[in-house]
Motif scaffolding. Structure first.
Motif, mmCIF file in Angstrom:
data_model
loop_
_atom_site.group_PDB
_atom_site.id
_atom_site.type_symbol
_atom_site.label_atom_id
_atom_site.label_comp_id
_atom_site.label_asym_id
_atom_site.label_seq_id
_atom_site.Cartn_x
_atom_site.Cartn_y
_atom_site.Cartn_z
ATOM 1 N N CYS A 168 36.783 -45.570 -3.359
ATOM 2 C CA CYS A 168 36.205 -46.755 -2.713
ATOM 3 C C CYS A 168 36.098 -46.580 -1.203
ATOM 4 O O CYS A 168 35.250 -47.205 -0.569
ATOM 5 N N ASP A 169 36.950 -45.754 -0.623
ATOM 6 C CA ASP A 169 36.878 -45.457 0.807
ATOM 7 C C ASP A 169 35.835 -44.361 1.007
ATOM 8 O O ASP A 169 35.990 -43.249 0.495
ATOM 9 N N PRO A 170 34.751 -44.642 1.747
ATOM 10 C CA PRO A 170 33.662 -43.672 1.892
ATOM 11 C C PRO A 170 34.026 -42.390 2.642
ATOM 12 O O PRO A 170 33.243 -41.449 2.637
ATOM 13 N N GLN A 171 35.203 -42.329 3.249
ATOM 14 C CA GLN A 171 35.582 -41.080 3.925
ATOM 15 C C GLN A 171 35.922 -39.970 2.935
ATOM 16 O O GLN A 171 35.980 -38.800 3.298
ATOM 17 N N TYR A 172 36.133 -40.342 1.654
ATOM 18 C CA TYR A 172 36.445 -39.356 0.628
ATOM 19 C C TYR A 172 35.227 -39.129 -0.253
ATOM 20 O O TYR A 172 34.587 -40.083 -0.687
ATOM 21 N N PRO A 173 34.903 -37.882 -0.580
ATOM 22 C CA PRO A 173 33.708 -37.596 -1.390
ATOM 23 C C PRO A 173 33.920 -37.911 -2.873
ATOM 24 O O PRO A 173 35.037 -37.867 -3.380
ATOM 25 N N GLU A 174 32.819 -38.214 -3.544
ATOM 26 C CA GLU A 174 32.867 -38.378 -4.994
ATOM 27 C C GLU A 174 32.849 -37.014 -5.649
ATOM 28 O O GLU A 174 32.471 -36.024 -5.016
ATOM 29 N N GLU A 175 33.273 -36.961 -6.901
ATOM 30 C CA GLU A 175 33.228 -35.698 -7.626
ATOM 31 C C GLU A 175 33.115 -35.956 -9.115
ATOM 32 O O GLU A 175 33.547 -36.987 -9.627
ATOM 33 N N VAL A 176 32.504 -35.006 -9.805
ATOM 34 C CA VAL A 176 32.423 -35.031 -11.260
ATOM 35 C C VAL A 176 33.519 -34.104 -11.782
ATOM 36 O O VAL A 176 33.611 -32.948 -11.365
ATOM 37 N N CYS A 177 34.362 -34.630 -12.657
ATOM 38 C CA CYS A 177 35.474 -33.873 -13.235
ATOM 39 C C CYS A 177 35.399 -33.963 -14.751
ATOM 40 O O CYS A 177 34.624 -34.741 -15.290
ATOM 41 N N THR A 178 36.239 -33.200 -15.407
ATOM 42 C CA THR A 178 36.337 -33.248 -16.861
ATOM 43 C C THR A 178 37.713 -33.766 -17.229
ATOM 44 O O THR A 178 38.724 -33.258 -16.734
ATOM 45 N N THR A 179 37.764 -34.777 -18.088
ATOM 46 C CA THR A 179 39.042 -35.346 -18.488
ATOM 47 C C THR A 179 39.822 -34.352 -19.344
ATOM 48 O O THR A 179 39.253 -33.542 -20.069
ATOM 49 N N LEU A 180 41.138 -34.446 -19.241
ATOM 50 C CA LEU A 180 42.031 -33.689 -20.116
ATOM 51 C C LEU A 180 42.477 -34.589 -21.265
ATOM 52 O O LEU A 180 42.686 -34.125 -22.372
ATOM 53 N N ASN A 181 42.632 -35.886 -20.966
ATOM 54 C CA ASN A 181 42.905 -36.868 -22.001
ATOM 55 C C ASN A 181 42.492 -38.244 -21.506
ATOM 56 O O ASN A 181 42.362 -38.474 -20.303
ATOM 57 N N VAL A 182 42.259 -39.134 -22.458
ATOM 58 C CA VAL A 182 41.829 -40.500 -22.139
ATOM 59 C C VAL A 182 42.569 -41.482 -23.049
ATOM 60 O O VAL A 182 43.079 -41.115 -24.112
ATOM 61 N N SER A 183 42.624 -42.714 -22.620
ATOM 62 C CA SER A 183 43.140 -43.804 -23.439
ATOM 63 C C SER A 183 42.249 -45.011 -23.164
ATOM 64 O O SER A 183 41.327 -44.949 -22.347
ATOM 65 N N ARG A 184 42.547 -46.087 -23.815
ATOM 66 C CA ARG A 184 41.742 -47.294 -23.606
ATOM 67 C C ARG A 184 41.893 -47.812 -22.179
ATOM 68 O O ARG A 184 40.970 -48.400 -21.631
ATOM 69 N N ASN A 185 43.048 -47.543 -21.563
ATOM 70 C CA ASN A 185 43.331 -48.090 -20.233
ATOM 71 C C ASN A 185 43.372 -47.063 -19.115
ATOM 72 O O ASN A 185 43.760 -47.398 -17.994
ATOM 73 N N GLY A 186 43.001 -45.811 -19.389
ATOM 74 C CA GLY A 186 43.098 -44.832 -18.326
ATOM 75 C C GLY A 186 42.589 -43.465 -18.715
ATOM 76 O O GLY A 186 42.097 -43.252 -19.818
ATOM 77 N N LEU A 187 42.722 -42.555 -17.759
ATOM 78 C CA LEU A 187 42.281 -41.184 -17.972
ATOM 79 C C LEU A 187 43.078 -40.254 -17.087
ATOM 80 O O LEU A 187 43.709 -40.677 -16.119
ATOM 81 N N TYR A 188 43.040 -38.975 -17.451
ATOM 82 C CA TYR A 188 43.763 -37.946 -16.714
ATOM 83 C C TYR A 188 42.848 -36.740 -16.603
ATOM 84 O O TYR A 188 42.237 -36.320 -17.582
ATOM 85 N N PHE A 189 42.726 -36.199 -15.386
ATOM 86 C CA PHE A 189 41.858 -35.047 -15.155
ATOM 87 C C PHE A 189 42.501 -34.110 -14.151
ATOM 88 O O PHE A 189 43.432 -34.480 -13.439
ATOM 89 N N ALA A 190 41.993 -32.886 -14.107
ATOM 90 C CA ALA A 190 42.458 -31.881 -13.154
ATOM 91 C C ALA A 190 41.381 -31.673 -12.099
ATOM 92 O O ALA A 190 40.188 -31.737 -12.384
ATOM 93 N N THR A 191 41.828 -31.439 -10.869
ATOM 94 C CA THR A 191 40.906 -31.228 -9.754
ATOM 95 C C THR A 191 41.545 -30.302 -8.724
ATOM 96 O O THR A 191 42.770 -30.199 -8.653
ATOM 97 N N THR A 192 40.709 -29.651 -7.936
ATOM 98 C CA THR A 192 41.205 -28.874 -6.799
ATOM 99 C C THR A 192 41.175 -29.721 -5.528
ATOM 100 O O THR A 192 41.687 -29.307 -4.497
ATOM 101 N N THR A 193 40.571 -30.892 -5.611
ATOM 102 C CA THR A 193 40.482 -31.798 -4.460
ATOM 103 C C THR A 193 41.856 -32.383 -4.166
ATOM 104 O O THR A 193 42.564 -32.795 -5.075
ATOM 105 N N GLU A 194 42.202 -32.450 -2.881
ATOM 106 C CA GLU A 194 43.543 -32.897 -2.495
ATOM 107 C C GLU A 194 43.563 -34.266 -1.831
ATOM 108 O O GLU A 194 44.562 -34.644 -1.237
#
Length: 102
Positions: A25-51
Motif C-alpha cells: 500500500c505504501d508506493p515507495q515499495y514496488p509490486e511483484e508477482v510471486c508464486t504461492t507455496l501454500n494458501v488457505s481461505r484466510n491467507g497465503l505464503y510465498f517466497a521472495t528475494t525482495t527484502e
C-alpha cells in the motif's frame, strides 16, 4: 521440559502454487508477482528475494494473477510473518483481511 506450541491458524493450508500480485500500500515499495507455496481461505505464503516486507505491512493481493484479466478480485491483507529461507529468500505470510474496493 516440553514446550507446547499452540496452532493459531483458523483454516487448513493447501499446498498450491499460483501466481499472486502483491502490491504494498505504501508506493515507495514496488509490486511483484510471486508464486504461492501454500494458501488457505484466510491467507497465503510465498517466497521472495525482495527484502522490503515487514510484519504489519499492508498490501493489496491479487490471487490467481493473470496480466490479461481485468476482472480479477483484489484483497487487502497484512504481513503477519517473515522467515529466512535458503538461497537468500524470505518466506512471507499474508493474512487476507477483506476484499479491496477500488
Amino acid at each position: 521440559m516440553q514446550i507446547t506450541i499452540r496452532e493459531r491458524r483458523q483454516t487448513q493450508r493447501e499446498c498450491r502454487s499460483e501466481a499472486v500480485l502483491i502490491c504494498p500500500c505504501d508506493p515507495q515499495y514496488p509490486e511483484e508477482v510471486c508464486t504461492t507455496l501454500n494458501v488457505s481461505r484466510n491467507g497465503l505464503y510465498f517466497a521472495t528475494t525482495t527484502e522490503h516486507y515487514f510484519p504489519g505491512m499492508n498490501v493489496i493481493v491479487t490471487l490467481d494473477f493473470r496480466s490479461d484479466d481485468a476482472m480479477q478480485q483484489e484483497y487487502i491483507g497484512d504481513v503477519v510473518r517473515l522467515e529466512r529461507l535458503e538461497d537468500g529468500k524470505w518466506g512471507v505470510a499474508i493474512r487476507i483481511l477483506m476484499p479491496y474496493q477500488s
